[in-house]
Design an enzyme around this catalytic site. Structure first.
Site, short mmCIF file in Angstrom:
data_model
loop_
_atom_site.label_atom_id
_atom_site.label_comp_id
_atom_site.label_asym_id
_atom_site.label_seq_id
_atom_site.Cartn_x
_atom_site.Cartn_y
_atom_site.Cartn_z
N TYR A 1 -7.70 -3.92 -2.48
CA TYR A 1 -7.63 -2.90 -1.43
C TYR A 1 -8.99 -2.88 -0.74
CZ TYR A 1 -7.22 1.71 0.76
OH TYR A 1 -7.21 2.76 1.65
N GLU B 1 -3.89 1.72 -2.98
CA GLU B 1 -4.09 3.12 -2.63
C GLU B 1 -3.19 4.02 -3.47
OE1 GLU B 1 -5.14 5.75 1.37
OE2 GLU B 1 -4.10 3.83 1.62
N ASN C 1 -6.81 -4.86 5.11
CA ASN C 1 -7.25 -4.03 6.22
C ASN C 1 -7.81 -4.82 7.40
OD1 ASN C 1 -6.84 -1.15 6.27
ND2 ASN C 1 -7.89 -1.07 4.30
N ASN D 1 0.88 -1.17 0.00
CA ASN D 1 0.00 0.00 0.00
C ASN D 1 0.92 1.22 0.00
OD1 ASN D 1 -1.37 2.35 0.99
ND2 ASN D 1 -3.06 1.06 1.66
N ASP E 1 -3.79 -5.00 0.51
CA ASP E 1 -4.12 -4.43 1.81
C ASP E 1 -5.55 -4.85 2.11
OD1 ASP E 1 -4.71 -2.97 4.04
OD2 ASP E 1 -4.40 -1.00 3.13
N ASP F 1 2.62 4.38 5.35
CA ASP F 1 2.51 3.79 6.68
C ASP F 1 2.48 2.26 6.61
OD1 ASP F 1 0.05 4.00 5.44
OD2 ASP F 1 -1.01 4.80 7.17
N HIS F 2 2.57 1.71 5.40
CA HIS F 2 2.66 0.27 5.20
C HIS F 2 4.06 -0.10 4.73
CE1 HIS F 2 -1.77 -0.71 5.09
NE2 HIS F 2 -1.81 0.61 4.95
#
Length: 262
Positions: A107, A36, A152, A9, A150, A252-253
Site C-alpha cells: 500500500y 488499507e 497509488n 483496497n 494499491d 472507492d477501489h
C-alpha cells in the site's frame, strides 16, 4: 499449481467485512490481498473468512489507517515485511506459498494533494518510499515473485480518464510515473494486467466525490498486479471487477484479478 489472485483496497476490513465475504462467495479467488485494512491484525474479522475457506493469513496492521493482509485458501507462510522510508506504517507484507512463490502486498502512500516535495511532506514521503522500493528490488532482484497492491500511481495515459488534465494531479504526475517505472525496471517486474489487457482505458478507482461515479467514469488504475520475469508467462486472465465499486457502501477501489499456472 494453478491459482487465482485478487488485490483490493478495501478501505476498512471491519467496516466492509460483508463486502469481502461477498467477493469470497461470488468470485472465490484462492488468494485475496487487501490494503488499507485500518485494523490491528488481531481485530481483523477472521471467523467469517475462515468459514468461507480462507484459513490462512499473513498481515500487518495498525489502528485506524494503513494495514495490509493476505488471506488465502492455500497454505502460506509469513515472509516478512519492510518499513520503506521509515514511516512506521503497515504498508507491506510478504507471504510465501508452498511452491516457493513469494507474494508482496503493498500500500504505497497516496502522497497528499500537492505534487511538490518542498510544499508537501506527504508527496516527498511517497517518492522516498518508491525510491527505497527500487533500491531494495535492485539489491535483491525477485525470483518466483508476485507484487500486488494499491500503488497509488496510474502510470499510462490510458490508465486515467484524461491524461492532459491529470498531468499535474498526484497519482499521474511524470515524476511519480518515473519513480514507479524505476521500481519495475529495478526488480525486473512485468505488468500482468496490461499484458493481458494491452489496449484501452482501464480503471480500478473512482472518487467518492463523484455524484454518479459510473456515468462520469473519471477513473484511474491505481491497483496493480506484477510478476517477476521468470514467471510472467504463467500469468493470464486479468480483469477488474468494476461492479464492486457499485456495491452498497463500497470501497472507492475495485478488485483486480489475475490467474497463475505455476
Amino acid at each position: 499449481m494453478s491459482f487465482t489472485l485478487a488485490t483490493w483496497n478495501i478501505n476498512s476490513v471491519r467496516l466492509r467485512e460483508g463486502l469481502v465475504a461477498r467477493l469470497m462467495e461470488d468470485e472465490a479467488p484462492d488468494i485475496l490481498c487487501l490494503q488499507e485494512c485500518k485494523s490491528p491484525v488481531e481485530k481483523i474479522p477472521l471467523e467469517r473468512f475462515h468459514e468461507l475457506g480462507y484459513t490462512h493469513m499473513v498481515a500487518r496492521g495498525q489502528k485506524g489507517y494503513n494495514g495490509v493482509a493476505i488471506l488465502s485458501k492455500l497454505p502460506i507462510e509469513d515472509a516478512g515485511d519492510k518499513d520503506f522510508a521509515s514511516l512506521g506504517h503497515a504498508r507491506h507484507v510478504a507471504g510465501r506459498l508452498e511452491n516457493g512463490v513469494t507474494i508482496h502486498n503493498f500500500y504505497v502512500p497516496a502522497g497528499g494533494d500537492v505534487p511538490d516535495r518542498e510544499k508537501n511532506e506527504k508527496f516527498s514521503q511517497k517518492l522516498d518510499y518508491l525510491t527505497e522500493m527500487r533500491d531494495w528490488f535492485r539489491d535483491s532482484r525477485p525470483e518466483k515473485a508476485i507484487l500486488v497492491g494499491d500503488l497509488n500511481i496510474a502510470p499510462r495515459e490510458d490508465d486515467v480518464w484524461s491524461h492532459k488534465q491529470l498531468l499535474k494531479i498526484v497519482s499521474h504526475t511524470p515524476v511519480e510515473v518515473e519513480h514507479l517505472d524505476n521500481v519495475m525496471e529495478a526488480g525486473g517486474w512485468h505488468d500482468v494486467t496490461r499484458a493481458d489487457i494491452p489496449e484501452g482505458q482501464l480503471y480500478s478507482w473512482w472518487s467518492y466525490r463523484a455524484r454518479d461515479w459510473d456515468t462520469a467514469d473519471k477513473g484511474r488504475r491505481l491497483d496493480h498486479v506484477w510478476a517477476s520475469g521468470d514467471i510472467r508467462a504463467a500469468a493470464h486472465g486479468s480483469r477488474i471487477l468494476r461492479d464492486a465499486r457499485g456495491w452498497e457502501k463500497p470501497s472507492d477501489h475495485a478488485p483486480v484479478f489475475a490467474q497463475f499456472d505455476l
